[in-house]
Design a protein around this motif. Structure first.
Motif, PDB file in Angstrom:
ATOM      1  N   SER A 229       0.798  -1.222   0.000  1.00 54.74           N
ATOM      2  CA  SER A 229       0.000   0.000   0.000  1.00 54.74           C
ATOM      3  C   SER A 229       0.835   1.277   0.000  1.00 54.74           C
ATOM      4  CB  SER A 229      -0.942   0.008   1.210  1.00 54.74           C
ATOM      5  OG  SER A 229      -0.200  -0.070   2.427  1.00 54.74           O
ATOM      6  N   GLY A 230       2.076   1.224   0.499  1.00 57.71           N
ATOM      7  CA  GLY A 230       2.909   2.413   0.504  1.00 57.71           C
ATOM      8  C   GLY A 230       3.953   2.442  -0.579  1.00 57.71           C
ATOM      9  N   THR A 231       3.882   1.499  -1.524  1.00 56.15           N
ATOM     10  CA  THR A 231       4.881   1.371  -2.587  1.00 56.15           C
ATOM     11  C   THR A 231       4.241   1.625  -3.941  1.00 56.15           C
ATOM     12  OG1 THR A 231       6.067  -0.298  -1.286  1.00 56.15           O
ATOM     13  CG2 THR A 231       6.569  -0.196  -3.644  1.00 56.15           C
ATOM     14  N   LYS A 232       4.938   2.346  -4.821  1.00 58.23           N
ATOM     15  CA  LYS A 232       4.422   2.577  -6.181  1.00 58.23           C
ATOM     16  C   LYS A 232       4.293   1.234  -6.888  1.00 58.23           C
ATOM     17  CE  LYS A 232       5.481   6.224  -8.605  1.00 58.23           C
ATOM     18  NZ  LYS A 232       4.151   6.756  -9.003  1.00 58.23           N
ATOM     19  N   THR A 233       3.094   0.938  -7.386  1.00 57.65           N
ATOM     20  CA  THR A 233       2.817  -0.348  -8.009  1.00 57.65           C
ATOM     21  C   THR A 233       2.165  -0.129  -9.368  1.00 57.65           C
ATOM     22  OG1 THR A 233       2.450  -1.319  -5.814  1.00 57.65           O
ATOM     23  CG2 THR A 233       1.703  -2.591  -7.720  1.00 57.65           C
ATOM     24  N   VAL A 234       2.641  -0.869 -10.363  1.00 54.69           N
ATOM     25  CA  VAL A 234       2.082  -0.799 -11.712  1.00 54.69           C
ATOM     26  C   VAL A 234       1.579  -2.183 -12.092  1.00 54.69           C
ATOM     27  CG1 VAL A 234       2.492  -0.232 -14.131  1.00 54.69           C
ATOM     28  CG2 VAL A 234       3.736   1.004 -12.339  1.00 54.69           C
ATOM     29  N   LEU A 235       0.284  -2.319 -12.274  1.00 57.56           N
ATOM     30  CA  LEU A 235      -0.259  -3.581 -12.773  1.00 57.56           C
ATOM     31  C   LEU A 235       0.093  -3.690 -14.245  1.00 57.56           C
ATOM     32  CD1 LEU A 235      -3.760  -3.738 -11.045  1.00 57.56           C
ATOM     33  CD2 LEU A 235      -1.582  -4.709 -10.292  1.00 57.56           C
ATOM     34  N   ALA A 236       0.747  -4.782 -14.607  1.00 58.03           N
ATOM     35  CA  ALA A 236       1.243  -4.953 -15.974  1.00 58.03           C
ATOM     36  C   ALA A 236       0.335  -5.926 -16.714  1.00 58.03           C
ATOM     37  CB  ALA A 236       2.687  -5.472 -15.939  1.00 58.03           C
ATOM     38  N   GLY A 237      -0.628  -5.374 -17.432  1.00 58.60           N
ATOM     39  CA  GLY A 237      -1.559  -6.237 -18.138  1.00 58.60           C
ATOM     40  C   GLY A 237      -2.710  -5.444 -18.721  1.00 58.60           C
ATOM     41  N   GLY A 238      -3.635  -6.163 -19.351  1.00 58.27           N
ATOM     42  CA  GLY A 238      -4.749  -5.518 -20.014  1.00 58.27           C
ATOM     43  C   GLY A 238      -6.030  -5.586 -19.213  1.00 58.27           C
ATOM     44  N   ALA A 313       3.809  -8.025 -20.426  1.00 57.59           N
ATOM     45  CA  ALA A 313       4.619  -7.474 -21.521  1.00 57.59           C
ATOM     46  C   ALA A 313       4.594  -5.943 -21.555  1.00 57.59           C
ATOM     47  CB  ALA A 313       4.152  -8.045 -22.853  1.00 57.59           C
ATOM     48  N   GLY A 314       3.402  -5.349 -21.481  1.00 62.18           N
ATOM     49  CA  GLY A 314       3.326  -3.897 -21.552  1.00 62.18           C
ATOM     50  C   GLY A 314       4.057  -3.224 -20.403  1.00 62.18           C
ATOM     51  N   GLY A 315       3.893  -3.742 -19.205  1.00 67.07           N
ATOM     52  CA  GLY A 315       4.583  -3.180 -18.058  1.00 67.07           C
ATOM     53  C   GLY A 315       6.080  -3.377 -18.118  1.00 67.07           C
ATOM     54  N   ALA A 316       6.517  -4.542 -18.631  1.00 69.76           N
ATOM     55  CA  ALA A 316       7.952  -4.807 -18.768  1.00 69.76           C
ATOM     56  C   ALA A 316       8.585  -3.845 -19.765  1.00 69.76           C
ATOM     57  CB  ALA A 316       8.184  -6.257 -19.193  1.00 69.76           C
ATOM     58  N   VAL A 317       7.872  -3.571 -20.856  1.00 72.74           N
ATOM     59  CA  VAL A 317       8.382  -2.621 -21.851  1.00 72.74           C
ATOM     60  C   VAL A 317       8.454  -1.219 -21.254  1.00 72.74           C
ATOM     61  CG1 VAL A 317       7.894  -1.518 -24.066  1.00 72.74           C
ATOM     62  CG2 VAL A 317       7.648  -3.997 -23.828  1.00 72.74           C
ATOM     63  N   LEU A 318       7.432  -0.826 -20.497  1.00 72.58           N
ATOM     64  CA  LEU A 318       7.466   0.465 -19.817  1.00 72.58           C
ATOM     65  C   LEU A 318       8.666   0.540 -18.873  1.00 72.58           C
ATOM     66  CD1 LEU A 318       6.395   3.188 -18.802  1.00 72.58           C
ATOM     67  CD2 LEU A 318       4.847   1.926 -17.291  1.00 72.58           C
ATOM     68  N   ALA A 319       8.862  -0.502 -18.069  1.00 75.04           N
ATOM     69  CA  ALA A 319       9.990  -0.521 -17.130  1.00 75.04           C
ATOM     70  C   ALA A 319      11.314  -0.399 -17.864  1.00 75.04           C
ATOM     71  CB  ALA A 319       9.953  -1.807 -16.299  1.00 75.04           C
ATOM     72  N   ALA A 320      11.432  -1.087 -19.000  1.00 79.10           N
ATOM     73  CA  ALA A 320      12.671  -1.025 -19.780  1.00 79.10           C
ATOM     74  C   ALA A 320      12.903   0.369 -20.334  1.00 79.10           C
ATOM     75  CB  ALA A 320      12.625  -2.048 -20.913  1.00 79.10           C
ATOM     76  N   SER A 321      11.838   1.033 -20.765  1.00 79.36           N
ATOM     77  CA  SER A 321      11.986   2.378 -21.335  1.00 79.36           C
ATOM     78  C   SER A 321      12.532   3.361 -20.308  1.00 79.36           C
ATOM     79  CB  SER A 321      10.634   2.878 -21.870  1.00 79.36           C
ATOM     80  OG  SER A 321       9.769   3.289 -20.818  1.00 79.36           O
ATOM     81  N   LEU A 322      12.242   3.123 -19.043  1.00 77.42           N
ATOM     82  CA  LEU A 322      12.702   4.029 -17.988  1.00 77.42           C
ATOM     83  C   LEU A 322      14.210   3.973 -17.793  1.00 77.42           C
ATOM     84  CD1 LEU A 322       9.881   3.373 -15.353  1.00 77.42           C
ATOM     85  CD2 LEU A 322      10.045   5.257 -16.990  1.00 77.42           C
ATOM     86  N   SER A 323      14.835   2.903 -18.266  1.00 76.67           N
ATOM     87  CA  SER A 323      16.299   2.801 -18.194  1.00 76.67           C
ATOM     88  C   SER A 323      16.959   3.099 -19.528  1.00 76.67           C
ATOM     89  CB  SER A 323      16.715   1.410 -17.695  1.00 76.67           C
ATOM     90  OG  SER A 323      16.324   0.408 -18.604  1.00 76.67           O
ATOM     91  N   GLY A 324      16.174   3.662 -20.476  1.00 74.75           N
ATOM     92  CA  GLY A 324      16.747   4.106 -21.744  1.00 74.75           C
ATOM     93  C   GLY A 324      16.654   3.133 -22.897  1.00 74.75           C
ATOM     94  N   VAL A 325      16.013   1.990 -22.708  1.00 76.53           N
ATOM     95  CA  VAL A 325      15.834   1.036 -23.803  1.00 76.53           C
ATOM     96  C   VAL A 325      14.897   1.645 -24.844  1.00 76.53           C
ATOM     97  CG1 VAL A 325      14.974  -1.255 -24.427  1.00 76.53           C
ATOM     98  CG2 VAL A 325      16.234  -0.937 -22.289  1.00 76.53           C
ATOM     99  N   THR A 326      15.235   1.480 -26.126  1.00 77.40           N
ATOM    100  CA  THR A 326      14.430   2.061 -27.195  1.00 77.40           C
ATOM    101  C   THR A 326      13.443   1.052 -27.766  1.00 77.40           C
ATOM    102  OG1 THR A 326      15.950   1.419 -28.968  1.00 77.40           O
ATOM    103  CG2 THR A 326      16.405   3.511 -27.821  1.00 77.40           C
ATOM    104  N   GLN A 327      12.476   1.581 -28.494  1.00 78.17           N
ATOM    105  CA  GLN A 327      11.495   0.704 -29.137  1.00 78.17           C
ATOM    106  C   GLN A 327      12.170  -0.253 -30.108  1.00 78.17           C
ATOM    107  OE1 GLN A 327       8.855   2.138 -32.289  1.00 78.17           O
ATOM    108  NE2 GLN A 327       7.106   1.526 -31.027  1.00 78.17           N
ATOM    109  N   GLN A 328      13.121   0.237 -30.909  1.00 77.46           N
ATOM    110  CA  GLN A 328      13.787  -0.631 -31.864  1.00 77.46           C
ATOM    111  C   GLN A 328      14.558  -1.745 -31.160  1.00 77.46           C
ATOM    112  OE1 GLN A 328      13.239  -0.670 -35.033  1.00 77.46           O
ATOM    113  NE2 GLN A 328      14.658  -2.375 -35.414  1.00 77.46           N
ATOM    114  N   GLU A 329      15.126  -1.430 -30.012  1.00 81.24           N
ATOM    115  CA  GLU A 329      15.813  -2.475 -29.244  1.00 81.24           C
ATOM    116  C   GLU A 329      14.831  -3.529 -28.747  1.00 81.24           C
ATOM    117  OE1 GLU A 329      19.715  -0.297 -27.316  1.00 81.24           O
ATOM    118  OE2 GLU A 329      17.742   0.128 -26.426  1.00 81.24           O
TER     119      GLU A 329
END
Length: 350
Positions: A229-238, A313-329
């Motif tokens: 409840s006190g931690t930032k949480t992102v549900l990764a899914g549809g 998958a969507g959440g993992a891609v978001l997490a990766a983008s935060l460390s500079g991973v690009t769409q093409q990668e």
């Protein structure tokens, strides 16, 4: 922030963690309902194979990469690429899973979900939630931002049943191109009739709704949300994770909880992902994996509506983008994962 992530995610985690809940439901074995496996009998094995692919870059449980009857490969391929490129660590949680994966995991115990048309789905829903709450509290000490995905065949149908039992008029997506919405509604109607319920009749008793017509993934995620409840949480899914948000709303669970999914879910005209999430007052994020540029038909078909999402998958891609991973990668990494994943050697071969 790259424009393939929308909207801007305004937090840069110092200790991100990707977590995925693996479950089974007999509802997923109803023919023509799920694309999480080439046949209904294989759906019990799909979650474990997904975990093995992400964690080991090889599959132990079955002799092939999980794929849909339409030939779309498992979204675990995209998740694996995103996590490998970004270095975000992963942890797997089992809840009502028959075939355990050949990777380390935390077990919430519990039985696989029943066919919701025929029997109470999860008799031990409260126990699963309690154990998951304990896990969430422990994880809060290790991470400042946790992304929670799932792998459960048939989960959009149980999600639809839970939403309707609680009185939320959300439309779920499908991993199949030809969305079997009428079949899903028929199953949901039969399940609600079996337990003497109707649309919205369980709003005041959400645990009973989960117990009667849900699946073991939902209470596991809800329990973790309570513990986090006190931690930032992102549900990764549809739309399955949108149903989790509906259940959280009915239970009065708050916290810093948002949801991230792929472009393929957001653009699915048969589903109501955005409307459902915004109606709950929650933030949503869209990640575009760019798979139309994949050189492999089993991945490029995502852009035409096959599979769409899963295994976070969507959440993992978001997490990766935060460390500079690009769409093409992400595109090239997904192709590379699918072409190089190790499979068990078949008997009789050198």
């Amino acid at each position: 922030m790259q424009d393939w992530i929308h909207p801007h995610f305004d937090y840069l985690p110092e200790r991100p963690l990707f977590l995925c809940v693996l479950s089974n439901t007999d509802t997923g074995k109803i023919p023509g309902l799920s694309a999480a496996g080439a046949s209904p009998d294989l759906t019990d094995y799909t979650p474990s194979a997904d975990a093995e692919l992400v964690e080991l870059h090889k599959i132990v449980t079955i002799p092939e990469v999980p794929e849909s009857p339409e030939g779309a490969t498992t979204p675990a391929v995209v998740t694996k690429a995103a996590l490998s490129l970004s270095g975000v660590p992963s942890l797997f949680v089992t809840s009502g899973l028959r075939r355990k994966p050949a990777v380390p995991y935390v077990d919430m115990n519990g039985s696989a979900g029943s066919d919701i048309r025929l029997a109470t789905a999860i008799p031990d829903v409260a126990d699963i939630m309690d154990r998951a709450t304990m896990l969430g509290r422990k994880l809060a000490a290790f991470s400042d931002c946790i992304f929670i995905g799932e792998s459960i065949a048939g989960g959009t149908t149980t999600a639809m049943a839970v939403m309707q039992a609680l009185g939320y008029d959300g439309r779920v997506s499908s991993s199949l191109l030809d969305h079997p919405l009428a079949k899903k509604q028929e199953i949901v109607d039969a399940a609600l009739d079996r337990c003497g319920a109707s649309f919205g009749s369980m709003r005041s008793d959400p645990l009973r709704a989960l117990m009667e017509v849900g699946d073991p993934m939902i209470p596991a995620v809800l329990g973790m949300l309570k513990g986090l409840s006190g931690t930032k949480t992102v549900l990764a899914g549809g739309t399955q994770m949108a149903a989790v948000l509906c259940a959280a709303d009915a239970l009065g669970l708050g916290g810093d909880v948002s949801i991230a999914t792929t472009r393929y879910i957001v653009e699915d005209r048969n589903a109501s992902f955005v409307e459902t999430v915004e109606g709950l007052g929650r933030r949503w994020y869209m990640a575009d994996p760019g798979l139309e540029r994949s050189k492999i038909p089993a991945l490029s078909c995502y852009a035409r509506g096959s599979a769409k999402e899963g295994v976070g998958a969507g959440g993992a891609v978001l997490a990766a983008s935060l460390s500079g991973v690009t769409q093409q990668e992400i595109v090239e990494g997904s192709d590379r994962v699918l072409m190089t994943v190790e499979l068990p050697k078949k008997s009789g071969r050198a």
